[in-house]
Design an enzyme around this catalytic site. Structure first.
Site, PDB file in Angstrom:
ATOM      1  CD1 TRP A  59      -6.331   4.950  -6.088  1.00  0.00           C
ATOM      2  CD2 TRP A  59      -4.369   4.847  -7.152  1.00  0.00           C
ATOM      3  NE1 TRP A  59      -5.336   4.923  -5.137  1.00  0.00           N
ATOM      4  CE2 TRP A  59      -4.118   4.861  -5.769  1.00  0.00           C
ATOM      5  CE3 TRP A  59      -3.293   4.785  -8.028  1.00  0.00           C
ATOM      6  CZ2 TRP A  59      -2.838   4.816  -5.241  1.00  0.00           C
ATOM      7  CZ3 TRP A  59      -2.011   4.742  -7.490  1.00  0.00           C
ATOM      8  CH2 TRP A  59      -1.798   4.758  -6.116  1.00  0.00           C
ATOM      9  CD1 TRP A  60     -10.477   3.938  -5.782  1.00  0.00           C
ATOM     10  CD2 TRP A  60     -12.398   3.982  -6.889  1.00  0.00           C
ATOM     11  NE1 TRP A  60     -11.153   5.064  -5.380  1.00  0.00           N
ATOM     12  CE2 TRP A  60     -12.342   5.113  -6.045  1.00  0.00           C
ATOM     13  CE3 TRP A  60     -13.522   3.817  -7.702  1.00  0.00           C
ATOM     14  CZ2 TRP A  60     -13.348   6.052  -5.977  1.00  0.00           C
ATOM     15  CZ3 TRP A  60     -14.542   4.754  -7.625  1.00  0.00           C
ATOM     16  CH2 TRP A  60     -14.458   5.859  -6.768  1.00  0.00           C
TER      17      TRP A  60
ATOM     18  CE1 TYR B 207      -6.675  11.013   1.621  1.00  0.00           C
ATOM     19  CE2 TYR B 207      -6.821  11.402  -0.724  1.00  0.00           C
ATOM     20  CZ  TYR B 207      -7.120  10.644   0.375  1.00  0.00           C
ATOM     21  OH  TYR B 207      -7.876   9.513   0.231  1.00  0.00           O
TER      22      TYR B 207
ATOM     23  CG  HIS C 224      -1.010   5.488  -1.468  1.00  0.00           C
ATOM     24  ND1 HIS C 224      -1.521   4.215  -1.428  1.00  0.00           N
ATOM     25  CD2 HIS C 224      -2.066   6.330  -1.567  1.00  0.00           C
ATOM     26  CE1 HIS C 224      -2.841   4.281  -1.491  1.00  0.00           C
ATOM     27  NE2 HIS C 224      -3.196   5.546  -1.583  1.00  0.00           N
TER      28      HIS C 224
ATOM     29  CE1 TYR D 252      -4.104   1.994   0.679  1.00  0.00           C
ATOM     30  CE2 TYR D 252      -2.552   3.340   1.909  1.00  0.00           C
ATOM     31  CZ  TYR D 252      -3.786   3.178   1.314  1.00  0.00           C
ATOM     32  OH  TYR D 252      -4.690   4.208   1.341  1.00  0.00           O
TER      33      TYR D 252
END
EC number: 5.1.3.32
Length: 104
Positions: free
Chosen positions: A76-77, A41, A22, A18
């Site tokens: 992206w999902w 963010y 990112h 993960y």
């Protein structure tokens, strides 16, 4: 700017993958988020529960509700779906968090 927060669920053992994905966020996705009014963010990880806690600021005229229609967001999902709990359309399962305290 409004600050919002939400929680997502990472699958056990996926923390490094993960983070790596990112760290290499697609420039097109980052720009799409900025264009939607998102700034500052952050995503935090709780290694005891595997929860991801996201906090972001969004402009008064944000268009976050339209992100699901963006091709780059859908890609992206799909790219992230193997790492986290998702809905059938691969959107991450998100639970809004209520503000309880703020020290300014």
């Amino acid at each position: 700017m409004e600050t919002i927060a939400f929680r997502m669920q990472l699958r056990p053992g996926q923390e490094e993958a993960y983070r790596a994905r990112h760290d290499a966020i697609w420039p097109e996705l980052a720009q799409t988020l900025r264009d939607a009014g998102i700034a500052d963010y952050w995503i935090f990880f709780d290694d005891e529960t595997h929860h991801l806690f996201a906090v972001l600021k969004r402009s008064a005229d944000h268009t976050m509700d339209r992100l699901a229609d963006e091709d780059v967001m859908k890609r992206w999902w799909a790219h992230m779906a193997d790492l986290m709990a998702t809905h059938p359309d691969r959107r991450p399962r998100q639970h809004s968090l209520k503000p309880m305290f703020h020290l300014a």
